[in-house]
Design an enzyme around this catalytic site. Sequence first.
Site, PDB file in Angstrom:
ATOM      1  N   HIS A   1       4.920  16.887   3.019  1.00 59.51           N
ATOM      2  CA  HIS A   1       5.537  15.926   3.945  1.00 59.51           C
ATOM      3  C   HIS A   1       6.721  16.569   4.653  1.00 59.51           C
ATOM      4  O   HIS A   1       7.223  17.612   4.227  1.00 59.51           O
ATOM      5  CB  HIS A   1       6.016  14.681   3.190  1.00 59.51           C
ATOM      6  CG  HIS A   1       4.911  13.736   2.849  1.00 59.51           C
ATOM      7  ND1 HIS A   1       4.180  13.848   1.686  1.00 59.51           N
ATOM      8  CD2 HIS A   1       4.397  12.677   3.521  1.00 59.51           C
ATOM      9  CE1 HIS A   1       3.257  12.888   1.656  1.00 59.51           C
ATOM     10  NE2 HIS A   1       3.372  12.161   2.756  1.00 59.51           N
ATOM     11  N   HIS A   2       7.207  15.871   5.689  1.00 60.72           N
ATOM     12  CA  HIS A   2       8.403  16.293   6.437  1.00 60.72           C
ATOM     13  C   HIS A   2       9.637  16.292   5.525  1.00 60.72           C
ATOM     14  O   HIS A   2       9.670  15.596   4.498  1.00 60.72           O
ATOM     15  CB  HIS A   2       8.619  15.366   7.640  1.00 60.72           C
ATOM     16  CG  HIS A   2       8.644  13.924   7.256  1.00 60.72           C
ATOM     17  ND1 HIS A   2       9.796  13.278   6.891  1.00 60.72           N
ATOM     18  CD2 HIS A   2       7.647  13.007   7.137  1.00 60.72           C
ATOM     19  CE1 HIS A   2       9.507  12.028   6.582  1.00 60.72           C
ATOM     20  NE2 HIS A   2       8.210  11.835   6.714  1.00 60.72           N
TER      21      HIS A   2
ATOM     22  N   LYS B   1      11.653  13.091   4.044  1.00 67.45           N
ATOM     23  CA  LYS B   1      11.091  12.185   3.040  1.00 67.45           C
ATOM     24  C   LYS B   1      11.962  12.208   1.791  1.00 67.45           C
ATOM     25  O   LYS B   1      12.259  13.265   1.251  1.00 67.45           O
ATOM     26  CB  LYS B   1       9.644  12.570   2.712  1.00 67.45           C
ATOM     27  CG  LYS B   1       8.991  11.571   1.770  1.00 67.45           C
ATOM     28  CD  LYS B   1       7.498  11.757   1.704  1.00 67.45           C
ATOM     29  CE  LYS B   1       6.870  10.821   0.674  1.00 67.45           C
ATOM     30  NZ  LYS B   1       7.063   9.393   0.978  1.00 67.45           N
TER      31      LYS B   1
ATOM     32  N   GLY C   1       4.139   8.424  -2.729  1.00 68.28           N
ATOM     33  CA  GLY C   1       3.434   7.283  -3.312  1.00 68.28           C
ATOM     34  C   GLY C   1       1.927   7.503  -3.287  1.00 68.28           C
ATOM     35  O   GLY C   1       1.204   7.126  -4.224  1.00 68.28           O
TER      36      GLY C   1
ATOM     37  N   ALA D   1       0.862  -1.191   0.000  1.00 72.24           N
ATOM     38  CA  ALA D   1       0.000   0.000   0.000  1.00 72.24           C
ATOM     39  C   ALA D   1       0.888   1.228   0.000  1.00 72.24           C
ATOM     40  O   ALA D   1       1.854   1.302   0.770  1.00 72.24           O
ATOM     41  CB  ALA D   1      -0.909   0.011   1.221  1.00 72.24           C
ATOM     42  N   SER D   2       0.590   2.173  -0.877  1.00 68.27           N
ATOM     43  CA  SER D   2       1.337   3.432  -0.862  1.00 68.27           C
ATOM     44  C   SER D   2       0.970   4.207   0.389  1.00 68.27           C
ATOM     45  O   SER D   2       1.703   5.100   0.814  1.00 68.27           O
ATOM     46  CB  SER D   2       1.014   4.262  -2.109  1.00 68.27           C
ATOM     47  OG  SER D   2      -0.351   4.619  -2.119  1.00 68.27           O
TER      48      SER D   2
END
Length: 238
Positions: free
Chosen positions: A135-136, A139, A145, A100-101
């Site tokens: 995102h942080h 990453k 994803g 799973a992404s």
Amino acid sequence: MKIGLIGYGKMGKTIEEIALQRGHEVVLKIDVDNIADLNASNLSKTDAVIEFTGPHSAYNNVMKSLEAGARVVCGSTGWLEKFDEVKKYCSSVNGTFLYASNFSVGVNIFFELNKRLAELMAPHEDYEISLTEIHHTQKRDAPSGTAITLAEKIIEKIPRKKTWVNHLSDQENELEIISERIDPAPGTHKVKYSSVIDDIEIVHTAHSRKGFALGAVLAAEFVHNKKGIFSMKDVLDL
Ligand SMILES: NC(=O)c1ccc[n+]([C@@H]2O[C@H](COP(=O)([O-])OP(=O)(O)OC[C@H]3O[C@@H](n4cnc5c(N)ncnc54)[C@H](O)[C@@H]3O)[C@@H](O)[C@H]2O)c1
């Protein structure tokens, strides 16, 4: 269940916490300083392994685990050019693989909303579509994803969009994904349809990593005693 963790970073540690809370045992923990312990003998002691390392190591770890007959749940992003190869190999050895992404229950519901909204918006060509993911700063891959999964569904439903790009675009056939890196964001995804008359936006904001970790443990529980290739749609019966 006896769970193996491949990758004992931010996600690996949060998954361990949730797995123990749910009454499981963590019998194997692999990180860069003990890679040699990822071997058939140790893998055979697990009911499932959960792989969260990163784009450069996921493929090898997944293949090694499938080769040893382990059930594999993988959440590493940024390696999907090799996804079909893994699925083919998994089928050839009658193995078990779930990718799973994004493992969060909320995001998987958001995926369904995204699909439905794209179906409704397909005839309305006066709306421009854009995707933003935040995102942080640690990453490693961009776009996320999750953003790629959202974009692929939009492209499937909206014929005028043929491909996604990871920059601003004024090309009619391109779907733009804007990636922003801001600490400490665990993950925000926004899909926006914009016209001169109005905007429609759907947004998912993760508040912590726990949602991903719980989803990964639920996935490991789901694949226990199963053979085949699965996704979170199977786990959540969506
Ligand atoms: N699918 C999801 O729901 C989801 C959610 C969050 C993060 N992720 C992804 O999971 C991955 C890990 O995220 P994180 O936040 O835990 O990162 P992190 O950097 O905190 O942890 C990764 C760990 O993997 C280890 N590692 C690197 N190479 C390895 C190898 N070859 N073998 C074993 N261990 C190795 C690192 O030393 C580190 O401890 C990233 O790809 C991230 O994008 C996915």
